[in-house]
Design an enzyme around this catalytic site. Structure first.
Site, mmCIF file in Angstrom:
data_model
loop_
_atom_site.group_PDB
_atom_site.id
_atom_site.type_symbol
_atom_site.label_atom_id
_atom_site.label_comp_id
_atom_site.label_asym_id
_atom_site.label_seq_id
_atom_site.Cartn_x
_atom_site.Cartn_y
_atom_site.Cartn_z
ATOM 1 C CD GLU A 159 -9.662 -17.705 24.816
ATOM 2 O OE1 GLU A 159 -9.162 -18.001 25.909
ATOM 3 O OE2 GLU A 159 -9.702 -16.558 24.367
ATOM 4 C CG HIS A 160 -5.319 -17.824 21.173
ATOM 5 N ND1 HIS A 160 -4.723 -16.677 20.719
ATOM 6 C CD2 HIS A 160 -5.464 -17.656 22.506
ATOM 7 C CE1 HIS A 160 -4.512 -15.852 21.731
ATOM 8 N NE2 HIS A 160 -4.952 -16.429 22.828
ATOM 9 C CD GLU A 186 -3.291 -14.073 25.728
ATOM 10 O OE1 GLU A 186 -3.334 -14.884 24.780
ATOM 11 O OE2 GLU A 186 -4.191 -13.949 26.566
#
Lengths: 434, 455
Positions: A52-53, A130
């Site tokens: 996703e990143h 994160e």
């Protein structure tokens, strides 16, 4: 209740769903890939989320960040990864729809040529940060990870966290993630919704124009995991930098849209939704044992988890809290809930369906809903049936679901302040967390 | 039919957007009703705005405004807590209480087929909360426990200490959530008298959704009190405090450092407002802004860094916020200070950056008014800050008029590194290394308990 839509499937397998809403001159672009952390395997976790990143970092024909041109065009955009799926969305002024589709299709069709070791290393560092921010440095942040480890077998795909284990992330190579991309990120494993100020015919033409020439990928076999079960109760403790001990109870429960799923959702509301709920009244108001309590039916594609979480007041032991929660659960296993309790929860369920229809885009707006239904039930129009499930529930069906789910073995996890293992549940053993 | 992938499609400029029409009435002296009729979905959003928030707390005893707000939904004169929440659940009610520096806001979303009941319950909560002694003791106990838990939240500690460092004894510097000692001393009489103060403070009631202005007038008018509400005193003008510029709260074994850097800046009604909004957008208000690109995309030391101007009735804070990998703490503080300084000196905004920031704000403006609650909260801003009716309609043209010189001016007036103060909550062994050399002087240590236990 319904969300009007038209669906067509492109020759390469991409589902395209259009919903017209001309209230504001904006369009939501919402793309779901049916891949999440459940498509990973142990020792190789965190790929779907890392992807996703990486998908925001540029693609072959726009090898720069994805945010700059879209934010400049007035878009809001984001993405998220769960165990079951990865979604990407933009809400753009209607005149910037081509731009959003160009970029979304470029990263679907042409990501890998632009994926360098430097970008990979950078985003892996961001993901590790994160994880530090949202799990390691947050009070009770590691409890969910410990709970999943205890509830599922080691090779069950829900046993590891979507964010992945640091060692796996550090060990991942560029080759690994390229292979992962080729397997899952292609039209036949994706579903595109365009919602908002756009005419349906034009929307389909645009979808075909931008996505039509992206090559179809391999068929993705469904993830096969045996129905999980616990042989016996597990009692665990975990130390963390917290002030008040907190109790987590978790049971295996029906999968999303499975038999009893809606009933347990309503039961969770009766037990733990707001200040009239049974657990809140018993634990927080009447007995003053807890500072807060929630209950949730966390339903996912393969299987669900019913969870109760309660934070102890000072000087209240977790064992006492545990017994008080169980007493409330005994009540619902043994006698049907009251008709008025059920009705309130049904009205709340209906209201939340309506409130979600206020936005066309973003997380949980209309476009995300249509895509969820298309991805999980193959029918974007499932909203009516979804809501009807809640309408059909009765005190007896809730009781039956509760009796089935809550009489199985479960995991009890106590999170206690560091150095104060004496506050843990009696006979608890140390939880596994990485 | 394939697509030209050599260049990105150029977006068309979006059409102008007009803020929904607000209809106004005076329900009683000092009590205004604003409505927006929207028939697209069967729901109504009710918003009660008292023009008094945590700034109205007494100096020596913060937390009374917040405790009073907590008690608004603990029963009304007619209904016990349980009866009230049963009634709310029965109308699909979604209730939210917000307490800010300048305002207390209660919002309720309800199904419009129950709007009559929704208005009745809502006005009762606002005007006739039960404020019972037993409920008050229980709610205070819950709040004290929440406060104790905050001791372990690095981000909450950083936020509290940052505001206290910036504002000192000014009301904006107080912990609005209260302290352990102040909360202990409140009695139910204190709460009742604070609510009486609220009840005499100007208020605005906003109704958005599936209801006409006349019907809202009629339904609300049945329940509100006609007692006049008079103006209350604004907090004094705020300015930055002197003293240590770098505070450090040790958190043994922490995986990251929580970082806040900033200063007291400007009020909502400042002439610099639009230039500041644009400046923040390119500096730290969006993913692509300078600070996030530096710390996340170039260095990978954070999940995200952002900046903001908080606009209040008096001068609000400018702040940069990030959670940083411990070993990169000093380097990141340095990087942020360099970015702040550069905007007013060595690297002024480029025309492209400026256009990009302005476009992002104006082209995306329509998204801000999609839900009933967004519209209600926007209307509340107009009321709270006494802004002209056409504020939202004129936002885009004002933003579009912001120049390179305006941005440089804002940066020079408000963002100089030598005016900044910083708070770091982090692992002492790793994150203190080099921190004394970033230009903010030696770090002064504070303990988490000092931040929360007593002022």
């Amino acid at each position: 209740m319904h969300i009007p839509f038209v669906r067509r499937t492109l020759a390469n397998g991409l589902d395209v769903i259009v919903h017209e809403d001309h209230d504001l001159p904006i369009v939501a672009v919402n793309l779901w890939y049916h891949v999440g952390s459940k498509n990973e395997r142990r020792g190789r976790t965190g790929f779907a989320h890392l992807f996703e990143h990486l998908m925001f970092e540029g693609s072959a024909h726009h090898d720069h960040g994805f945010f700059a041109p879209l934010q400049r065009a007035g878009a809001s955009l984001n993405g998220s990864t769960s165990s079951d799926r990865t979604n990407y969305w933009e809400v753009v002024p209607a005149g910037a729809l081509d731009l959003a589709l160009w970029l979304e299709s470029d990263r679907m069709g042409h990501l890998l040529p632009a994926l360098t070791q430097a970008k990979f290393d950078n985003q892996r560092d961001v993901v590790l940060n994160e994880r530090r921010q949202n799990y390691e440095n947050r009070p009770y942040g590691m409890a969910g990870i410990a709970l999943a480890e205890a509830l599922y077998d080691e090779d069950h795909p829900y046993s590891w966290p979507t964010i992945g284990y640091p060692d796996d992330l550090r060990a991942a190579s560029l080759d690994d993630v390229q292979a992962f991309f080729r397997t899952y990120y292609h039209p036949a494993n994706a579903s595109l919704v365009l919602a908002g100020d756009i005419d349906a015919e034009r929307a389909f033409a645009l979808a075909d124009r931008y996505f039509g020439d992206v090559a179809a990928g391999p068929v993705v076999p469904p993830v096969d995991a045996p129905a999980p079960s616990l042989a016996s109760h597990a009692r665990l403790h975990l130390e963390d930098r917290v002030e008040l001990p907190r109790l987590y109870l978790a049971w295996h429960s029906p999968a999303l849209f499975g038999d009893g799923d809606a009933d347990l959702d309503l039961l969770a509301d009766v037990l733990g939704g707001g200040k009239t709920s049974r657990l809140y009244r018993a634990l927080v108001v009447e007995q003053e044992l807890a500072t807060e309590v929630t209950a949730v039916q966390y339903s996912r594609e393969l299987t669900g988890m019913f969870q109760v979480v309660a934070t102890a007041r000072p000087d209240v032991t977790l064992d006492r809290l545990h017994d008080a929660v169980q007493a409330c659960l005994d009540d619902v296993r043994e006698a049907p809930i009251r008709e008025d309790e059920l009705q309130r929860s049904q009205v709340q369920a209906e209201a939340h369906f309506i409130y979600r229809l206020q936005t066309i885009g973003g997380f949980s707006g209309k476009s995300d809903q249509l895509n969820a239904y298309n991805t999980y039930c193959g029918d974007p129009g499932y909203v009516g049936e979804d809501l009807a499930r809640y309408g059909r529930a009765t005190p007896a069906t809730l009781q039956a679901a509760a009796a089935r789910c809550l009489s199985q073995p479960y995991v009890a996890l106590g999170v206690v302040p560091t150095g104060q293992v004496a506050l843990a549940l009696a006979d608890a053993s140390q939880a596994v967390v990485q | 039919m394939s697509v030209d992938r050599r260049t990105l499609p150029v977006p068309e400029p979006p059409p102008g957007i007009r803020f929904p029409h607000l209809t106004r009435s005076e329900l009683a002296p000092g009590l205004r009703l604003l409505t927006v009729e929207r028939r697209d979905l069967p729901l109504v959003c009710l918003l009660w705005l008292w023009h008094a928030g945590t700034s109205a707390d007494l100096d020596e005893a913060p937390g009374l405004a917040a405790l009073t707000a907590d008690l608004l939904d603990e029963g009304t004169s007619a209904l016990s807590m349980a009866q009230l929440h049963e009634a709310l659940a029965g109308i699909g009610g979604q209730l939210d209480t917000d307490i800010g520096h300048d305002a207390t806001v209660l919002t309720l979303l309800a199904l419009s087929r129950h709007r009559e009941r929704a208005v009745e319950l809502f006005v009762d909560m606002a005007e006739r909360p039960r404020l019972d002694a037993t409920d008050m003791a229980r709610v205070r106990g819950l709040r004290l426990n929440r406060l104790r838990q905050l001791r372990h939240s690095a981000s909450a500690l950083a936020d509290l200490l940052f505001m206290r460092r910036l504002y000192g004894p000014h009301p904006y510097g107080r912990p609005g959530i209260g302290t352990e000692s102040s909360l202990q001393q409140f009695t139910v009489e204190d709460v009742r008298s604070f609510h009486a103060r609220l009840a005499s403070t100007p208020a605005t009631l906003i109704v958005v959704g599936d209801i006409s202005h006349d019907e809202a007038m009629r339904l609300v008018g049945r329940h509100v009190s006609a007692t006049p509400r008079v103006g209350h005193a604004d907090p004094p003008v705020a300015s930055s405090t002197d003293g240590h510029r770098l505070l450090f709260v040790p958190r043994e074994g922490a995986a990251q450092s929580e970082l806040r850097i900033g200063r007291v800046a400007m009020p909502r009604k400042s002439d610099d407002y639009h230039a500041a909004v644009v400046t923040n957008m390119l500096l730290g208000g969006a993913f692509v802004s300078r600070i996030n690109m530096k710390l996340r995309e170039e260095k990978g030391v954070t999940y995200g860094a952002r900046s903001s101007f908080q606009f209040l009735r008096q001068a609000g804070p400018f702040s940069v916020q990030a959670s940083i990998q411990s070993e990169a703490t000093a380097e990141s503080v340095h990087d942020v200070l360099v970015e702040l300084d550069a905007l007013g000196t060595s690297r002024p905004v480029t025309p492209e950056e400026l256009e990009s920031a302005r476009d992002a704000l104006t082209r995306g403006y329509a998204r801000g008014f999609e839900t009933a609650e967004q519209v209600a909260r926007a209307a509340a801003q107009l009321a709270l800050y006494e802004l002209p009716e056409d504020t939202f309609d004129r936002f885009s043209e004002r933003v579009a008029a912001v120049t390179v010189e305006d941005v440089t001016g804002v940066a020079r007036r408000w963002l100089r590194a030598d005016d900044m103060q910083a708070v770091v909550v982090g692992e002492p062994a790793t994150s203190l290394v080099g921190l004394g050399a970033v230009g903010l002087g030696a770090p002064e240590h504070r303990l988490a308990d000092d931040v929360l236990a007593h002022r």
